[in-house]
Design an enzyme around this catalytic site. Sequence first.
Site, PDB file in Angstrom:
ATOM      1  N   SER A 238       0.855  -1.191   0.000  1.00 54.20           N
ATOM      2  CA  SER A 238       0.000   0.000   0.000  1.00 54.20           C
ATOM      3  C   SER A 238       0.886   1.234   0.000  1.00 54.20           C
ATOM      4  CB  SER A 238      -0.856   0.014   1.272  1.00 54.20           C
ATOM      5  OG  SER A 238      -1.509   1.255   1.435  1.00 54.20           O
TER       6      SER A 238
ATOM      7  N   TYR B 269      -2.324  -1.119  10.312  1.00 57.16           N
ATOM      8  CA  TYR B 269      -2.303  -1.276   8.852  1.00 57.16           C
ATOM      9  C   TYR B 269      -0.969  -0.803   8.266  1.00 57.16           C
ATOM     10  CZ  TYR B 269      -3.986  -1.137   4.013  1.00 57.16           C
ATOM     11  OH  TYR B 269      -4.152  -1.349   2.657  1.00 57.16           O
TER      12      TYR B 269
HETATM   13  P1  NAD Z   1     -11.459  -5.847  -0.159  1.00 57.95           P
HETATM   14  O1  NAD Z   1     -11.858  -5.724   1.273  1.00 57.95           O
HETATM   15  O2  NAD Z   1     -12.506  -5.785  -1.201  1.00 57.95           O
HETATM   16  O3  NAD Z   1     -10.615  -7.171  -0.412  1.00 57.95           O
HETATM   17  C1  NAD Z   1      -9.852  -7.812   0.568  1.00 57.95           C
HETATM   18  C2  NAD Z   1      -9.926  -9.294   0.300  1.00 57.95           C
HETATM   19  O4  NAD Z   1      -9.089  -9.993   1.228  1.00 57.95           O
HETATM   20  C3  NAD Z   1     -11.357  -9.839   0.471  1.00 57.95           C
HETATM   21  O5  NAD Z   1     -11.642 -10.735  -0.572  1.00 57.95           O
HETATM   22  C4  NAD Z   1     -11.267 -10.580   1.803  1.00 57.95           C
HETATM   23  O6  NAD Z   1     -12.196 -11.628   1.930  1.00 57.95           O
HETATM   24  C5  NAD Z   1      -9.833 -11.081   1.749  1.00 57.95           C
HETATM   25  N1  NAD Z   1      -9.304 -11.465   3.050  1.00 57.95           N
HETATM   26  C6  NAD Z   1      -9.186 -10.690   4.148  1.00 57.95           C
HETATM   27  N2  NAD Z   1      -8.657 -11.403   5.161  1.00 57.95           N
HETATM   28  C7  NAD Z   1      -8.433 -12.644   4.674  1.00 57.95           C
HETATM   29  C8  NAD Z   1      -7.898 -13.828   5.227  1.00 57.95           C
HETATM   30  N3  NAD Z   1      -7.503 -13.892   6.515  1.00 57.95           N
HETATM   31  N4  NAD Z   1      -7.787 -14.927   4.448  1.00 57.95           N
HETATM   32  C9  NAD Z   1      -8.194 -14.889   3.152  1.00 57.95           C
HETATM   33  N5  NAD Z   1      -8.717 -13.795   2.565  1.00 57.95           N
HETATM   34  C10 NAD Z   1      -8.834 -12.691   3.335  1.00 57.95           C
HETATM   35  O7  NAD Z   1     -10.403  -4.671  -0.381  1.00 57.95           O
HETATM   36  P2  NAD Z   1      -9.360  -4.412  -1.577  1.00 57.95           P
HETATM   37  O8  NAD Z   1      -9.218  -2.960  -1.706  1.00 57.95           O
HETATM   38  O9  NAD Z   1      -9.697  -5.205  -2.767  1.00 57.95           O
HETATM   39  O10 NAD Z   1      -7.999  -4.960  -0.915  1.00 57.95           O
HETATM   40  C11 NAD Z   1      -7.105  -5.808  -1.583  1.00 57.95           C
HETATM   41  C12 NAD Z   1      -5.696  -5.498  -1.107  1.00 57.95           C
HETATM   42  O11 NAD Z   1      -5.328  -4.189  -1.569  1.00 57.95           O
HETATM   43  C13 NAD Z   1      -5.524  -5.498   0.405  1.00 57.95           C
HETATM   44  O12 NAD Z   1      -4.301  -6.105   0.755  1.00 57.95           O
HETATM   45  C14 NAD Z   1      -5.459  -4.006   0.729  1.00 57.95           C
HETATM   46  O13 NAD Z   1      -4.757  -3.732   1.904  1.00 57.95           O
HETATM   47  C15 NAD Z   1      -4.751  -3.480  -0.501  1.00 57.95           C
HETATM   48  N6  NAD Z   1      -4.912  -2.048  -0.711  1.00 57.95           N
HETATM   49  C16 NAD Z   1      -6.138  -1.540  -1.031  1.00 57.95           C
HETATM   50  C17 NAD Z   1      -6.259  -0.171  -1.220  1.00 57.95           C
HETATM   51  C18 NAD Z   1      -7.568   0.463  -1.580  1.00 57.95           C
HETATM   52  O14 NAD Z   1      -7.660   1.682  -1.573  1.00 57.95           O
HETATM   53  N7  NAD Z   1      -8.601  -0.291  -1.906  1.00 57.95           N
HETATM   54  C19 NAD Z   1      -5.154   0.672  -1.068  1.00 57.95           C
HETATM   55  C20 NAD Z   1      -3.929   0.104  -0.740  1.00 57.95           C
HETATM   56  C21 NAD Z   1      -3.820  -1.261  -0.566  1.00 57.95           C
END
Ligand code: NAD
Length: 256
Positions: free
Chosen positions: A148, A161
């Site tokens: 991130s 985080y």
């Molecule tokens: P999201 O909440 O839609 O997706 C997260 C996914 O991780 C979900 O499918 C959830 O079920 C899964 N998950 C969580 N804990 C888990 C576990 N213990 N075992 C298996 N699966 C698990 O959010 P997103 O934005 O799609 O996030 C995806 C990645 O991107 C994450 O690592 C998040 O930190 C990172 N990220 C997102 C953003 C943003 O702005 N959306 C920014 C920076 C980083």
Amino acid sequence: MSVLDRFKLEGRVAIVTGGARGLGRIAAEALASAGASVAVSARDLTAAETAASEIAEKTSSATVGVSFDVTRANEIESAFERVVDRFGTIDILVNNAGINIRGQIERLAESDWDAVIDANLKGPWLCCRAVASIMKAKKYGKVINISSMLGEISLPERTPYASSKGGLTLLTKTLALEWAPYGINVNALCPGPFATDINLSLLRDPAVAATFTAKIPLGRWGDPVELGPSIVFLASDAASFITGSTLFIDGGYTAQ
Ligand code: NAD
């Protein structure tokens, strides 16, 4: 081989954690579009299988849904075995699953810290460990850790985080060095604000969402589909000389 041929993933096998929704779903679909066979993982098998069959229909690549919790080593190892049984190997691992629990440090429980560190840092570590023997044996592999922008810069109320993502960026560099002799590229892709479920609490409050928008040099949140091409790039031989790197996909946020 033409430049565009280097992005093709035919014959490759990928696994995407948390691939049923959000950025993981986009990553899984992008890899399948580029020709890879893709294992979509989620904790819920039905969600994984549904996403896998929708992606197969859309891309005509082979897909499979597998279920595991990224914090549980035994579940990961048996799911990876199932993927190898089905597709013969694993070439590409996208460590995407993650959570965020926000709040002032004194209002957070110790269990909040543990949950975020377990999912965001221990999870990728366990998945990398599970894929090590497969990739090292064939001297080929591509690992993409979805870190991130908060692994590089921070914001208040993000102690678990940002700590987890900072750790993930360093896990990336360490494994890149450890696995360089085996031809395995390990890189971090660092999103800025994208409108997905992880940010629902921010998006629900128009004032908070607008504060973020104001801080993004491109003046808008990322569209999840904008993640796909970077995933394919880092997963492909187009990025063959890139390892231990951190690619920001954040509308310029971390340039400030
Ligand atoms: P999201 O909440 O839609 O997706 C997260 C996914 O991780 C979900 O499918 C959830 O079920 C899964 N998950 C969580 N804990 C888990 C576990 N213990 N075992 C298996 N699966 C698990 O959010 P997103 O934005 O799609 O996030 C995806 C990645 O991107 C994450 O690592 C998040 O930190 C990172 N990220 C997102 C953003 C943003 O702005 N959306 C920014 C920076 C980083």
